[in-house]
Write a protein that holds these residues in place. Sequence first.
Motif, PDB file in Angstrom:
ATOM      1  N   ASN A 123       0.802  -1.296  -0.004  1.00  0.00           N
ATOM      2  CA  ASN A 123       0.011   0.062   0.067  1.00  0.00           C
ATOM      3  C   ASN A 123       0.672   1.310   0.119  1.00  0.00           C
ATOM      4  O   ASN A 123       1.941   1.126   0.625  1.00  0.00           O
ATOM      5  CB  ASN A 123      -0.971   0.015   1.212  1.00  0.00           C
ATOM      6  N   ASP A 149      -6.570  -3.049   5.759  1.00  0.00           N
ATOM      7  CA  ASP A 149      -7.013  -1.776   6.348  1.00  0.00           C
ATOM      8  C   ASP A 149      -8.433  -1.696   6.678  1.00  0.00           C
ATOM      9  O   ASP A 149      -9.517  -1.931   5.785  1.00  0.00           O
ATOM     10  CB  ASP A 149      -6.838  -0.658   5.414  1.00  0.00           C
ATOM     11  N   PHE A 191     -10.292   0.687   7.506  1.00  0.00           N
ATOM     12  CA  PHE A 191     -11.288   1.627   7.208  1.00  0.00           C
ATOM     13  C   PHE A 191     -11.518   1.806   5.567  1.00  0.00           C
ATOM     14  O   PHE A 191     -12.519   2.089   5.292  1.00  0.00           O
ATOM     15  CB  PHE A 191     -10.613   3.124   7.425  1.00  0.00           C
ATOM     16  N   THR A 192     -10.565   1.379   4.822  1.00  0.00           N
ATOM     17  CA  THR A 192     -10.603   1.195   3.448  1.00  0.00           C
ATOM     18  C   THR A 192     -10.927  -0.245   2.619  1.00  0.00           C
ATOM     19  O   THR A 192     -11.528  -0.259   1.584  1.00  0.00           O
ATOM     20  CB  THR A 192      -9.428   1.829   2.691  1.00  0.00           C
ATOM     21  N   ASN A 193     -10.872  -1.046   3.649  1.00  0.00           N
ATOM     22  CA  ASN A 193     -10.889  -2.714   3.146  1.00  0.00           C
ATOM     23  C   ASN A 193      -9.839  -2.982   1.921  1.00  0.00           C
ATOM     24  O   ASN A 193     -10.164  -3.924   1.467  1.00  0.00           O
ATOM     25  CB  ASN A 193     -12.425  -2.871   2.904  1.00  0.00           C
ATOM     26  N   GLU A 194      -8.847  -2.298   1.903  1.00  0.00           N
ATOM     27  CA  GLU A 194      -7.849  -2.567   1.080  1.00  0.00           C
ATOM     28  C   GLU A 194      -6.949  -3.502   1.840  1.00  0.00           C
ATOM     29  O   GLU A 194      -6.555  -3.614   2.861  1.00  0.00           O
ATOM     30  CB  GLU A 194      -7.067  -1.575   0.560  1.00  0.00           C
TER      31      GLU A 194
END
Length: 425
Positions: free
Chosen positions: A334, A412, A414-417
């Motif tokens: 990321n 992550d 919050f972003t689901n990445e």
Amino acid sequence: MDTSQTTQEYLNMDLLRFTTAGSVDDGKSTLIGRLLHDSKAIFEDQMEAIERTSQQSGDGHVNLALLTDGLRAEREQGITIDVAYRYFATPKRKFIIADTPGHIQYTRNMVTGASTANLAIVLVDARNGIVEQTCRHAFIASLLQIKHLVLCVNKMDLVDYKEEVFNKIKEDFEAFSSKLDIKDIHYIPISALKGDNVVDRSEPMSWFKGGTLLYVLENVHIASDFNLVDSRFPVQRVIRPQSDEYHDFRGYAGRVEGGIFKPGDDIVTFPSGFTSKIKAIETLDGKLEEAFPPMSVVMTIEDDIDISRGDVIVKPNNQSQSGQDIDMMLCWLNEKPLIPGGKYALKHTSKDVRCIVKDIRYKVDINTLHKIEDDKKIGLNDIGRILVRTTNPLFYDSYRKNRNTGSLILIDEFTNETVGAGMII
């Protein structure tokens, strides 16, 4: 031979997953295009479309790289950006190819493509020899426990097919690869553009006595790559049909990640620790006498014990490790760097937990393989060793022992990445 027999033989064929790696413009996409073209794995309409596009460029060559470089940006820039998957088969074996990018900024894409591969093809431009990306990708292949590597010295036609050029590159790579954990390495001089030693043997390189690339791909031994000793079955889903006919049925669906399971085997489930016996192993095609990696099956057991998604079924005398402190090598995927003390979601086999980063041990210099202990900032495409603590215990093996139960991803919240790919030490 009737059609059903032919279909069954195809389904029973070995499947080899392989990935391509190497520096920019080493010819990875062209090599795959040549492999597909010369093994007659391209449809006529695909070939016609490629020939039309190639004619527009006016250089006289059919651009076989267009078979995998499908994104508009890839065609415009002449580079590979995303991982492209292609499928083909020969009478001996089925293949899934992952064509991965060569640029440093797309190392994470290379990790994605290589994570499920049995074999890696690393390309080297005969004019340039071993470069930084060659070492980077070979190290990642070693880190991901890819057991077979083929070093293809490409563009031999541009160095007059000289044997001494090939031998020099082979010696240089042997010196570097002695530090890697790859036991089976093949060296092949090729020209992807001309087709030398890809599917057919090369006349200009009659000095090379080894097999062609396709011969190596068809004959490399992969049956022993799966762990058939340590029995592991992570449960993905509990099947309870809501019908009168099957109202007593309770099955546990998942993929066998290690070992061999048979009806009648004693088993123990984690985290509960309850024991039982396997009553039956089933698929849509009926009951099986045994299940082994990478088969997806449904198990039924003799006792009505509490098992849910994320639990693991193992053999009593061969249990996996368990714990909440997980020591791993991490490939960071990321743009935002890894946060010391940061909290992330963690997915391991079919289990989802949360974790906190307790410690960053060191970062790896991918060119020299040295540990960098004074710079612990892990950013995009970096590889390092970290320690995390999970909210619930994981039941795992080391990645070296079992690639499936020894791997995990960080997400992550919050972003689901997906931000990191981990290999448990």
